[in-house]
Scaffold this active site. Structure first.
Site, PDB file in Angstrom:
ATOM      1  N   ALA A 108     -65.700  12.559  24.716  1.00 49.28           N
ATOM      2  CA  ALA A 108     -65.254  11.302  25.357  1.00 49.28           C
ATOM      3  C   ALA A 108     -64.997  10.158  24.373  1.00 49.28           C
ATOM      4  CB  ALA A 108     -66.223  10.842  26.439  1.00 49.28           C
ATOM      5  N   ALA A 109     -65.058  10.436  23.073  1.00 49.28           N
ATOM      6  CA  ALA A 109     -64.778   9.365  22.097  1.00 49.28           C
ATOM      7  C   ALA A 109     -63.346   8.867  22.271  1.00 49.28           C
ATOM      8  CB  ALA A 109     -64.992   9.882  20.684  1.00 49.28           C
ATOM      9  N   GLY A 110     -62.409   9.793  22.463  1.00 46.75           N
ATOM     10  CA  GLY A 110     -61.008   9.417  22.662  1.00 46.75           C
ATOM     11  C   GLY A 110     -60.822   8.645  23.969  1.00 46.75           C
ATOM     12  N   ASP A 111     -61.557   9.053  25.000  1.00 52.21           N
ATOM     13  CA  ASP A 111     -61.461   8.346  26.293  1.00 52.21           C
ATOM     14  C   ASP A 111     -61.958   6.906  26.138  1.00 52.21           C
ATOM     15  OD1 ASP A 111     -60.698  10.825  27.297  1.00 52.21           O
ATOM     16  OD2 ASP A 111     -62.748  11.350  27.857  1.00 52.21           O
TER      17      ASP A 111
HETATM   18  O1  RIB Z   1     -62.621  13.919  26.938  1.00 50.70           O
HETATM   19  C1  RIB Z   1     -63.830  14.480  27.339  1.00 50.70           C
HETATM   20  C2  RIB Z   1     -63.693  15.093  28.698  1.00 50.70           C
HETATM   21  O2  RIB Z   1     -62.801  16.179  28.624  1.00 50.70           O
HETATM   22  C3  RIB Z   1     -64.960  15.666  29.258  1.00 50.70           C
HETATM   23  O3  RIB Z   1     -65.729  14.733  29.964  1.00 50.70           O
HETATM   24  C4  RIB Z   1     -64.472  16.832  30.098  1.00 50.70           C
HETATM   25  O4  RIB Z   1     -64.663  16.667  31.466  1.00 50.70           O
HETATM   26  C5  RIB Z   1     -62.997  16.995  29.748  1.00 50.70           C
HETATM   27  O5  RIB Z   1     -62.187  16.490  30.735  1.00 50.70           O
END
Ligand code: RIB
Length: 299
Positions: free
Chosen positions: A250-253
């Site tokens: 989730a770093a990119g998110d």
């Molecule tokens: O970017 C991380 C996410 O990728 C995770 O939370 C997983 O659910 C996938 O969608």
């Protein structure tokens, strides 16, 4: 403050902590197993909400406990979850994530309800698209739906940010046209362009190829090194802060959400990139997807 709409995926992540990523045919003993709210779309919504944004999330979940937990988690940080559709008979999306001792991961997705996000469903989100200022999407829902929503938003003059993950090779015609920002990492840019992305020159050339396809700005994230912002007039490198990563999930998110949040507060592109890097550098020092996301007071 401007409003951010996220259209995309919600997943329940099953996270396995292992000493190292197993090779094909190998059996290893894991250290821990945890259920953590995730999904690229939901992670972005959660991060933008937790950091204080005006955030709406649109997507789909099943009629099950994972769907309930994912929506509740988003509500806890002030995200408007009203547009999330509950579909009976299809399970909520899931991700199986293996994280090793170096914080590296590998992810397998089970699409579930994310695969059921149709253009027809997106039509019911028109009023949310009309009333948002910034739209964020990713590629864990069907591509034709992403294209449909993108076209609506571009025609309405919204700022459109696309995280092209998980990256694919084939896209429908006109897919990239009018997108304000894409944020691939090196691997994703390599898949999108079909070329090796391992030098500064490669990064600039790969990003320029995406500009030629109609994207206005490309932010190429390079993990612990930092990122490049490339557009028709700028090719700028932003170094990252040095931290000890324990889990990069989730770093990119976090980067995408924090970048959008800074833009929603009227900050410049450079400030938004720096803010994105700051938030993701904290997230990688903690385990899990939504569990790793900091709030504004920590910054
Ligand atoms: O970017 C991380 C996410 O990728 C995770 O939370 C997983 O659910 C996938 O969608």
């Amino acid at each position: 403050m401007k409003r951010i709409l996220i259209v995309g995926s919600l997943n329940m992540d099953t996270v396995l902590e292992v000493p190292y990523l197993p090779r094909a045919g190998e059996t290893i003993t894991g250290k821990n197993i945890t259920l953590i709210p995730g999904g690229k779309g939901a992670n972005q919504a959660y991060a933008a909400g937790k950091l204080g944004g005006d955030v709406v999330m649109a997507g789909a979940v099943g009629d099950d406990s994972f769907g309930d937990r994912l929506r509740a988690n988003l509500k806890e940080v002030g995200v408007n979850t009203t547009p999330i559709v509950e579909i009976s008979g299809v399970p909520t999306g899931q991700a199986y994530i293996i994280v090793d001792d170096n914080g590296e991961n590998s992810i397998t997705l089970i699409r579930g309800t994310n695969g059921e996000v149709t253009c027809k469903m997106a039509e019911s989100w028109k009023k949310y698209i009309e009333t948002c200022d910034i739209l964020i999407m990713q590629l864990e829902i069907p591509l034709d739906t992403v294209l449909y929503v993108k076209n609506l938003a571009v025609n309405l003059g919204k700022t459109v940010i696309l995280d092209p993950a998980p990256a694919k090779k084939e896209f429908p015609d006109g897919f990239w046209q009018g997108i304000d920002y894409i944020k691939p990492n090196e691997t994703e840019l390599s898949i999108l362009t079909g070329k090796a992305i391992d030098t500064k020159e490669n990064i600039i050339n790969g990003a320029s190829e995406m500009l030629d396809k109609g994207v206005k700005n490309v932010i190429v994230t390079l993990g612990e090194k930092g990122c490049f912002l490339v557009n028709r007039s700028v090719q700028k490198f932003f170094p990252a802060e040095k931290v000890k990563a324990v889990d990069t999930t989730a770093a990119g998110d976090c980067f995408t959400a924090a970048f959008a949040l800074a833009l929603s507060r009227g900050e410049t592109e450079d400030e938004a990139v720096n803010f994105g890097q700051k938030v993701s550098s904290i997230a990688v020092t903690r385990k899990g997807a939504q569990t790793s996301i900091p709030d504004a007071s920590e910054l």
